[in-house]
Scaffold this motif. Structure first.
Motif, PDB file in Angstrom:
ATOM      1  N   LEU A 129       0.841  -1.186   0.000  1.00 29.71           N
ATOM      2  CA  LEU A 129       0.000   0.000   0.000  1.00 29.71           C
ATOM      3  C   LEU A 129       0.881   1.243   0.000  1.00 29.71           C
ATOM      4  CD1 LEU A 129      -2.474  -1.294   2.735  1.00 29.71           C
ATOM      5  CD2 LEU A 129      -2.571  -1.680   0.268  1.00 29.71           C
ATOM      6  N   PHE A 130       0.950   1.900  -1.137  1.00 30.62           N
ATOM      7  CA  PHE A 130       1.793   3.076  -1.306  1.00 30.62           C
ATOM      8  C   PHE A 130       0.938   4.340  -1.343  1.00 30.62           C
ATOM      9  CE2 PHE A 130       4.499  -0.297  -2.952  1.00 30.62           C
ATOM     10  CZ  PHE A 130       5.761   0.070  -2.470  1.00 30.62           C
ATOM     11  N   PRO A 131       1.565   5.510  -1.112  1.00 26.59           N
ATOM     12  CA  PRO A 131       0.820   6.766  -1.282  1.00 26.59           C
ATOM     13  C   PRO A 131       0.252   6.877  -2.688  1.00 26.59           C
ATOM     14  CG  PRO A 131       2.899   7.169  -0.162  1.00 26.59           C
ATOM     15  CD  PRO A 131       2.931   5.731  -0.620  1.00 26.59           C
ATOM     16  N   SER A 132      -0.880   7.516  -2.802  1.00 25.20           N
ATOM     17  CA  SER A 132      -1.535   7.650  -4.108  1.00 25.20           C
ATOM     18  C   SER A 132      -0.857   8.690  -4.983  1.00 25.20           C
ATOM     19  CB  SER A 132      -3.004   8.040  -3.912  1.00 25.20           C
ATOM     20  OG  SER A 132      -3.110   9.227  -3.143  1.00 25.20           O
ATOM     21  N   VAL A 133       0.060   9.470  -4.426  1.00 24.02           N
ATOM     22  CA  VAL A 133       0.823  10.454  -5.201  1.00 24.02           C
ATOM     23  C   VAL A 133       2.302  10.228  -4.931  1.00 24.02           C
ATOM     24  CG1 VAL A 133      -1.005  12.179  -5.215  1.00 24.02           C
ATOM     25  CG2 VAL A 133       0.651  12.162  -3.345  1.00 24.02           C
ATOM     26  N   LYS A 134       3.147  10.716  -5.860  1.00 22.15           N
ATOM     27  CA  LYS A 134       4.589  10.548  -5.696  1.00 22.15           C
ATOM     28  C   LYS A 134       5.314  11.875  -5.522  1.00 22.15           C
ATOM     29  CE  LYS A 134       8.229   7.460  -7.230  1.00 22.15           C
ATOM     30  NZ  LYS A 134       8.789   6.642  -8.312  1.00 22.15           N
TER      31      LYS A 134
END
Length: 627
Positions: A129-134
């Motif tokens: 589960l990664f952030p939805s933005v980079k």
């Protein structure tokens, strides 16, 4: 990638054809799809696939594909060649920029098992589960080299092992990653700073409950539907889930994290509230913001109270609802909108002072802060003397007698039949405010509960509003409830059924300045007309006769279903055991939310049945009737 391109690339790599079967090649492709996000976040750009795989990913693929029989040097080259051949196809097949990864549709139990066996030792989870933005999206955060048009990239990627409760596969290991920008804002599935956490727009595919707990949104929706339509409590929902996924719970690796893979009632209740809040903000196109410097219960309750304040009066989504079953058009009177109001006993703890609406400090307190001094007052109603240590009554012998059954009942050796009820003890104590010397003593030893929930239901069954009555369902309280629910003359229905309409009409007639309901008929519904308003009773008034005008003699049927509230009460009372111990914020929010969910389902049914449900414009209803 086209099949011809894949065959061409495969022909230039004979080692892959020698060591991998078709099934193994397909499995490799699926595993790489599941790891796509993990691989992408190991590099600075998502636009192109990484030229090489991380070492732990290589080791996982070798173990999962059973390539240990291949020589060590050949294994590494085999994985590198396979990735070089498939990486563009993997990148094109996964939309990691979308609201939900397209790999969700490709996941299956065999992939879960491979990650449990071979991925956990390498620190790889089935779900990453990664952030939805980079990059940082804070408008106050300057971009690269101070340029406002370039977003500052997120750095300091930190992984946290957690439990992810899924609907299909049960609890599985997951890795939750957070990243940070130089402004010290932390990006996960939401944007987190020291004081607030801001959720992204839309409904996420999973809901973050705590640092180490995520729950799949489809599972949260299942909990909401079960609660709203089948009265399945959060405790029973957790038990059902744990029994359905006993095998997954047993297989969950103990070394992954110290948190239990067993779902419990508080988690289910929290996701019920969080999903409802996310939907509410999504419908209004606003982000959900929670305090980050408070315990989880407190920060959720703050947002629940904000929504509760919006639900007061005409706050329900279907408040302006009309359809063929609750609205009729006549040549003379025009549109007649009919509703029914009635009370149903649900109840939550409240202040022990009659009709006091003060909040309790906790659910175990008997009085609000304004009346907390009454905790030291004798529990016999009407007595103002202080209690003595070890008792809940004062020193009067007759009052002390009422306190004895409480002490006796605590002894398991005393037969229950030998305990005399407190209401059967008579007294002529001067401390009581009573006109009769032999009046029965009445005492309030435990907590006081709210009296009822007053519902206003359209005759088609759609609930238009709800309010908590603390002391009683008095006719004047109903008048105030209806006045708040329908604040303008144009919004007042032409017909309001009420089981005690005679008393309500008398109150209105005794108030010359009360003209709000002058154009509204106040009949009694059929059920209570027969049981409470027979013509031989003195309480029968001419206002009850208005009900006869709503009868269609040609068809021999009533124009409206005046029993709609009784039918709704049969559904509403099912939440009694679920909400009775909730605090005020959660109690009101839960009841408002289940009403909202039921209304939506009912409106959909009315549309399918051809009753043409629609909503009147709120601006028109709130406008002055003369405009």
């Amino acid at each position: 990638m086209l099949l011809g391109q894949l065959v061409d690339r495969l022909s230039r790599r004979p080692a892959i054809a020698r060591h991998l079967s078709v099934d193994s090649l397909l499995l490799l492709f699926r595993l790489l799809q599941c790891l796509n996000d993990y691989i992408a976040w190991q590099q600075s750009s998502h636009s192109l696939p990484s030229p090489s795989l991380p070492l732990n990913v290589k080791r996982f693929l070798v173990s999962a594909l059973s390539l240990q029989v291949v020589e060590a040097g050949s294994r590494d080259k085999l994985i590198d060649d396979s990735w070089d051949m498939l990486r563009h196809a993997v990148w094109e097949s996964v939309d990691y920029h979308g609201p939900q990864s397209s790999t969700e549709t490709r996941r299956s139990q065999d992939i879960v098992d491979l990650f449990l066996i071979h991925g956990v030792p390498e620190g790889l989870a089935y779900h990453n589960l990664f952030p939805s933005v980079k990059s940082c999206h804070d408008p106050e955060c300057l971009g690269v080299d101070g340029a406002a048009d370039e977003r500052r990239p997120l750095t300091r990627l930190i992984g946290t092992k957690c439990v992810y409760f899924t609907r299909e596969f049960g609890p599985i290991p997951a890795m939750s990653f957070s990243a940070q920008c130089r402004s010290k804002q932390r990006f996960m599935r939401m944007v987190s700073s020291r004081s607030t956490r801001t959720y992204n727009f839309g409904i996420p595919p999973m809901i973050h409950i705590s640092t180490h707990t995520y729950i799949e949104t489809t599972l949260c929706e299942q909990f909401t539907v079960s609660l709203s339509f089948a009265w399945v409590s959060t405790t029973n929902s957790a038990k059902i889930y744990n029994n359905q996924h006993q095998a997954a719970i047993a297989r969950f690796p103990a070394e992954w994290c110290k948190y239990s893979p067993v779902l419990d009632s508080p988690k289910v209740l929290d996701v019920f509230f969080l999903l409802a809040l996310l939907r509410e903000h999504d419908e209004h196109d606003t982000p959900l913001m929670l305090r980050n410097d408070a315990p989880r219960d407190v920060r959720i309750n703050i947002e629940l109270e904000k929504r509760n304040s919006l639900m007061v009066g005409p706050g329900q989504e279907q408040w302006p609802h009309i359809c063929k079953r609750c609205c009729a058009v006549q040549e003379v009177d025009g549109m007649i909108r009919a509703v029914v109001t009635d009370g149903v006993t649900i109840g939550r703890p409240c202040c022990g002072v009659h009709d006091c609406q003060g909040r309790l400090p906790t659910q175990r307190h008997r009085y609000c802060r304004e009346h907390e001094d009454m905790e030291r007052q004798c529990c016999v109603i009407g007595c103002t003397a202080n209690i003595e240590d070890g008792y809940q009554t004062c020193s009067l012998e007759t009052h002390r007698t009422t306190d004895q059954p409480t002490s006796i009942a605590a002894d398991p050796m005393v037969p229950i039949d030998s305990i005399e009820p407190a209401d059967s003890i008579n007294s002529d104590s001067p401390a009581l405010d009573t006109s009769a010397a032999n009046a029965k003593l009445r005492a309030q030893f435990g907590r006081r509960w709210t009296h009822n929930e007053q519902l206003c239901v359209a005759t088609c069954g759609v609930v238009l509003g709800c309010a908590t009555f603390y002391g009683s369902e008095a006719p004047n309280g109903v008048r105030l409830f209806l006045r708040r629910l329908f604040p303008t003359l144009r919004s007042v229905p032409r017909c309001i059924f009420y089981d005690n309409a005679c008393s309500l009409k008398r109150i209105l007639l005794s108030m010359p300045n009360e003209t709000h309901f002058d154009a509204c008929a106040l009949p009694v519904d059929v059920f209570h007309m027969k049981s409470k308003h027979s013509s031989g009773k003195t309480s029968f008034s001419k206002s009850c006769q208005l009900f006869k005008d709503l009868y269609d003699e040609a068809s021999g049927k009533w124009c409206f279903n005046s029993s709609a509230a009784e039918m709704t009460n049969a559904w509403f009372v099912g939440f009694h055991s679920i909400v009775r111990e909730m605090c005020q914020e959660r109690y009101e929010f839960c009841l408002d939310e289940v009403i909202k969910q039921r209304n939506r389902a009912l409106v959909a049914d009315l549309a399918r049945q051809g009753h043409l449900p629609q909503r009147l414009p709120r601006d028109w209803l709130f406008a002055d009737a003369t405009s």
